[in-house]
Design an enzyme around this catalytic site. Structure first.
Site, PDB file in Angstrom:
ATOM      1  N   SER A  39     -78.698  51.350 -40.509  1.00 50.83           N
ATOM      2  CA  SER A  39     -77.556  52.261 -40.516  1.00 50.83           C
ATOM      3  C   SER A  39     -76.536  51.877 -39.447  1.00 50.83           C
ATOM      4  O   SER A  39     -76.894  51.592 -38.303  1.00 50.83           O
ATOM      5  CB  SER A  39     -78.046  53.693 -40.274  1.00 50.83           C
ATOM      6  OG  SER A  39     -76.979  54.597 -40.263  1.00 50.83           O
ATOM      7  N   LYS A  52     -73.427  47.582 -43.904  1.00 46.19           N
ATOM      8  CA  LYS A  52     -74.009  47.080 -45.146  1.00 46.19           C
ATOM      9  C   LYS A  52     -73.239  47.568 -46.367  1.00 46.19           C
ATOM     10  O   LYS A  52     -72.894  46.787 -47.261  1.00 46.19           O
ATOM     11  CB  LYS A  52     -75.472  47.523 -45.237  1.00 46.19           C
ATOM     12  CG  LYS A  52     -76.197  47.056 -46.496  1.00 46.19           C
ATOM     13  CD  LYS A  52     -77.659  47.471 -46.483  1.00 46.19           C
ATOM     14  CE  LYS A  52     -77.816  48.971 -46.568  1.00 46.19           C
ATOM     15  NZ  LYS A  52     -79.220  49.389 -46.746  1.00 46.19           N
ATOM     16  N   THR A  53     -72.955  48.876 -46.414  1.00 45.38           N
ATOM     17  CA  THR A  53     -72.246  49.438 -47.569  1.00 45.38           C
ATOM     18  C   THR A  53     -70.826  48.912 -47.646  1.00 45.38           C
ATOM     19  O   THR A  53     -70.351  48.497 -48.712  1.00 45.38           O
ATOM     20  CB  THR A  53     -72.235  50.979 -47.491  1.00 45.38           C
ATOM     21  OG1 THR A  53     -73.586  51.456 -47.477  1.00 45.38           O
ATOM     22  CG2 THR A  53     -71.515  51.575 -48.676  1.00 45.38           C
ATOM     23  N   ARG A  90     -84.796  62.822 -43.141  1.00 44.35           N
ATOM     24  CA  ARG A  90     -86.213  62.624 -43.387  1.00 44.35           C
ATOM     25  C   ARG A  90     -87.059  63.096 -42.198  1.00 44.35           C
ATOM     26  O   ARG A  90     -86.574  63.185 -41.074  1.00 44.35           O
ATOM     27  CB  ARG A  90     -86.518  61.151 -43.657  1.00 44.35           C
ATOM     28  CG  ARG A  90     -85.960  60.627 -44.977  1.00 44.35           C
ATOM     29  CD  ARG A  90     -86.346  59.167 -45.187  1.00 44.35           C
ATOM     30  NE  ARG A  90     -85.830  58.296 -44.127  1.00 44.35           N
ATOM     31  CZ  ARG A  90     -86.561  57.819 -43.126  1.00 44.35           C
ATOM     32  NH1 ARG A  90     -87.849  58.114 -43.054  1.00 44.35           N
ATOM     33  NH2 ARG A  90     -86.015  57.042 -42.210  1.00 44.35           N
ATOM     34  N   ARG A  93     -74.472  63.437 -47.489  1.00 48.49           N
ATOM     35  CA  ARG A  93     -74.796  62.454 -48.527  1.00 48.49           C
ATOM     36  C   ARG A  93     -74.254  62.884 -49.881  1.00 48.49           C
ATOM     37  O   ARG A  93     -73.992  64.067 -50.123  1.00 48.49           O
ATOM     38  CB  ARG A  93     -76.313  62.320 -48.663  1.00 48.49           C
ATOM     39  CG  ARG A  93     -77.014  61.756 -47.441  1.00 48.49           C
ATOM     40  CD  ARG A  93     -77.053  60.268 -47.469  1.00 48.49           C
ATOM     41  NE  ARG A  93     -77.794  59.705 -46.334  1.00 48.49           N
ATOM     42  CZ  ARG A  93     -78.143  58.445 -46.245  1.00 48.49           C
ATOM     43  NH1 ARG A  93     -77.849  57.605 -47.211  1.00 48.49           N
ATOM     44  NH2 ARG A  93     -78.797  57.992 -45.183  1.00 48.49           N
ATOM     45  N   ASP A 115     -79.170  49.780 -52.233  1.00 48.38           N
ATOM     46  CA  ASP A 115     -80.191  50.143 -51.252  1.00 48.38           C
ATOM     47  C   ASP A 115     -81.569  49.521 -51.451  1.00 48.38           C
ATOM     48  O   ASP A 115     -82.192  49.104 -50.493  1.00 48.38           O
ATOM     49  CB  ASP A 115     -80.340  51.665 -51.225  1.00 48.38           C
ATOM     50  CG  ASP A 115     -81.049  52.163 -49.989  1.00 48.38           C
ATOM     51  OD1 ASP A 115     -80.787  51.636 -48.903  1.00 48.38           O
ATOM     52  OD2 ASP A 115     -81.882  53.082 -50.104  1.00 48.38           O
ATOM     53  N   LYS A 156     -87.352  58.034 -51.039  1.00 47.56           N
ATOM     54  CA  LYS A 156     -88.027  57.088 -50.166  1.00 47.56           C
ATOM     55  C   LYS A 156     -89.536  57.049 -50.396  1.00 47.56           C
ATOM     56  O   LYS A 156     -90.183  56.031 -50.112  1.00 47.56           O
ATOM     57  CB  LYS A 156     -87.707  57.400 -48.705  1.00 47.56           C
ATOM     58  CG  LYS A 156     -86.264  57.087 -48.318  1.00 47.56           C
ATOM     59  CD  LYS A 156     -85.894  55.631 -48.627  1.00 47.56           C
ATOM     60  CE  LYS A 156     -84.504  55.271 -48.145  1.00 47.56           C
ATOM     61  NZ  LYS A 156     -84.093  53.906 -48.552  1.00 47.56           N
ATOM     62  N   HIS A 201     -85.257  46.280 -48.752  1.00 49.27           N
ATOM     63  CA  HIS A 201     -84.347  47.369 -48.396  1.00 49.27           C
ATOM     64  C   HIS A 201     -82.978  46.742 -48.134  1.00 49.27           C
ATOM     65  O   HIS A 201     -82.629  46.398 -47.007  1.00 49.27           O
ATOM     66  CB  HIS A 201     -84.862  48.097 -47.155  1.00 49.27           C
ATOM     67  CG  HIS A 201     -84.160  49.387 -46.884  1.00 49.27           C
ATOM     68  ND1 HIS A 201     -84.081  49.951 -45.636  1.00 49.27           N
ATOM     69  CD2 HIS A 201     -83.506  50.246 -47.709  1.00 49.27           C
ATOM     70  CE1 HIS A 201     -83.413  51.089 -45.692  1.00 49.27           C
ATOM     71  NE2 HIS A 201     -83.050  51.278 -46.935  1.00 49.27           N
TER      72      HIS A 201
END
Length: 523
Positions: free
Chosen positions: A231, A235-236, A52, A315, A250, A194, A213
């Site tokens: 990040s 979390k994942t 981004r 990704r 997400d 986003k 989020h």
């Protein structure tokens, strides 16, 4: 096909409306926008931008946003006049181009979903939109479809910074009054995702809905859990539990009905992806999935997930139904447990702590983790990072507004909140070691089951946190971070340093209630 978008004053001469996945894949291959890998998934490259561009994102400053948006470094204003200049030129640029249109929704809850239209100059961008957002159940649902927001993305169109008020030729502009998003001069598809998340974060709080989020999953008994974390915090990994079903990975909203996913797909990192570690993501990379900047080997066309030569931010996007057992429609009840994840590279935060409502609001507003050396240019040693609400770049309103919604929901539903440190123990990065993953999983399990509530607690005076003194599957000495350091004085100094950074960061929020402010660390 020619379509006329009357509300936008645009006539599209060569528009492909709501193409199915096979047709989009065929057009992507024909135009050489991407290649087909051995898995059946497409692979594309995003060019100059592999992530981004937050410094090129703007919100139009008008009577809708002027007194409501938390203006500053994150939420940069652009005038209505400059928006109109860019919009007029962009309309003229795209009207005779071959374009791809997707109609769908953001929000799995029918009562709170946002109808959207996404217009792209790249077939692969349109495939991305189709797989990440929520697709209509049938073609009849598109009859008379009226989007509330329209996003136009053209990576071959550039702004004129000197006359149009942008920083560079690249721009992401959200206009809440006109209900239009413009994206130009970037091929990174994450901007599309986003931008819509930012819109939901602006719209939903006025309806009393808490936008988040975070990832969400559901246990066999129907108990819902939320995982917040920046990040690198895990979390994942920690939310992908084979004993629990995925709601989403997400973006979610929390309404009076419960939790609902904003999206219809997942946008997962795949650098160093291994089947044995993340089988759900691995198995989802098949026909219909789209990989960004994943290097494909010559000849066999196999994805090389270990190759970060294009970017570490590789990704893959795929629809939610590519995940076995995912809940579709992705709605669930009210969360019983919320887990805030931090990866403290200084090795001083407790492995697990119980948070009061005020403590949860404080740490939610703070959004702390740390970055490691080598993850970004210029970072040579661990560096603290604070991202408010665990998603600062996407939050148009003041952090306290979102925190108040968190506190309200906790009160209404008796939700328990825990802070779990997946970072270092026994010393900082380079001296200590990363927290044993099996210990972290045991702490998460105890939090979800409620077993952790049976443990007595010890108060950490510096961080002002209550630490459980026992947890099934975790050695007791690990639960107090000071115990794991050989030099206790060095621990105290390092803990006080981080506590002071918390306090300094919190000053940016200005006037905050005494109860919330006093729930933070005490350097």
């Amino acid at each position: 096909m020619m379509i006329e978008l009357a509300t936008l004053d645009i006539k599209l001469v060569k528009a492909h409306m709501n193409l199915p996945v096979p047709a989009l894949v065929e057009m992507i291959l024909q135009s050489k926008e991407g290649v087909l890998s051995s898995t059946g998934a497409l692979s594309v490259r995003t060019g100059k931008f592999t992530g981004r561009s937050p410094d090129d994102k703007f919100l139009v400053d008008d009577d809708v946003t002027h007194g409501t948006v938390d203006w500053g470094k994150v939420n940069r204003p652009i005038s209505e006049e400059n928006f109109d200049k860019i919009y007029r030129r962009m309309k003229k640029h795209i009207e005779d181009k071959e374009l791809f249109v997707f109609d769908g929704y953001v929000g799995a809850d029918p009562e709170n979903r946002l109808p959207i239209r996404v217009i792209n100059n790249r077939a692969w961008h349109n495939l991305f939109a189709r797989q990440i957002f929520i697709r209509p159940d049938n073609s009849g649902e598109l009859d008379g479809f009226k989007p509330e927001f329209t996003l136009i993305s053209a990576d071959d169109f550039a702004a004129n910074p000197a006359s149009e008020g942008t920083r560079t030729e690249t721009f992401i502009i959200v206009n809440f009054k006109r209900k239009i998003v413009l994206i130009g001069s970037t091929s990174y598809a994450g901007e599309i995702k986003k931008a819509m998340f930012s819109i939901m974060n602006f719209l939903l709080p006025r309806k009393g809905i808490f936008p988040m989020h975070c990832s969400a999953n559901v246990g066999k008994g129907g108990d819902v859990a939320l995982f917040f974390g920046l990040s690198g915090t895990g979390k994942t990994t920690l939310s992908a539990d084979p004993e629990r079903r995925l709601v989403g990975d997400d973006e979610h909203g929390w309404s009076d009905n419960g939790v609902f996913n904003f999206e219809g797909g997942c946008y997962a990192k795949c650098i160093n992806l291994k089947k044995e570690h993340e089988p759900q993501i691995w198995n989802a990379i098949k026909f219909g999935s789209l990989m960004e900047n994943v290097v494909i080997t010559d000849g066999a066309r196999e994805p090389d997930f270990a190759d970060g030569s294009l970017t570490e931010n590789t990704r893959v996007v795929y629809p939610l139904d590519f995940i076995d057992g995912a809940i579709i429609p992705s709605v669930a009840g009210h969360p019983k447990v919320i887990i805030f994840l931090t990866a403290d590279a200084f090795g001083v935060m407790p492995p697990i702590a119980k948070l009061t409502k005020e403590g949860a609001m404080y740490h939610f507003m703070s959004g702390y983790t740390s970055k490691l050396a080598g993850t970004e240019r210029g970072i040579t040693e661990p560096k603290e990072t604070f991202s408010q609400c665990f998603g600062g770049p996407f939050m148009p309103l003041h952090a306290q507004q979102y925190a108040k919604l968190l506190g309200k929901k906790m009160d209404e539903h008796g939700t328990r909140v825990y802070l779990i440190n997946t970072g270092w123990t026994g010393g900082p990065y380079g001296i200590g070691k990363r927290m044993n993953l099996s210990y972290t999983r045991a702490m998460v399990t105890a939090a979800l089951s409620g077993d952790i509530e049976k443990s007595p607690v010890k108060h950490h005076d510096i961080f002002n946190l209550d630490m459980p003194t026992s947890c099934p599957g975790v050695p007791p000495e690990v639960l107090d971070p000071r115990n794991t350091w050989h030099d206790k004085d060095k621990y105290d100094a390092a803990a006080k340093r981080l506590a002071a950074l918390f306090a300094k960061n919190f000053e940016k929020f200005g006037s905050v209630s005494k109860e919330i402010a006093s729930a933070g660390p005490r350097p």
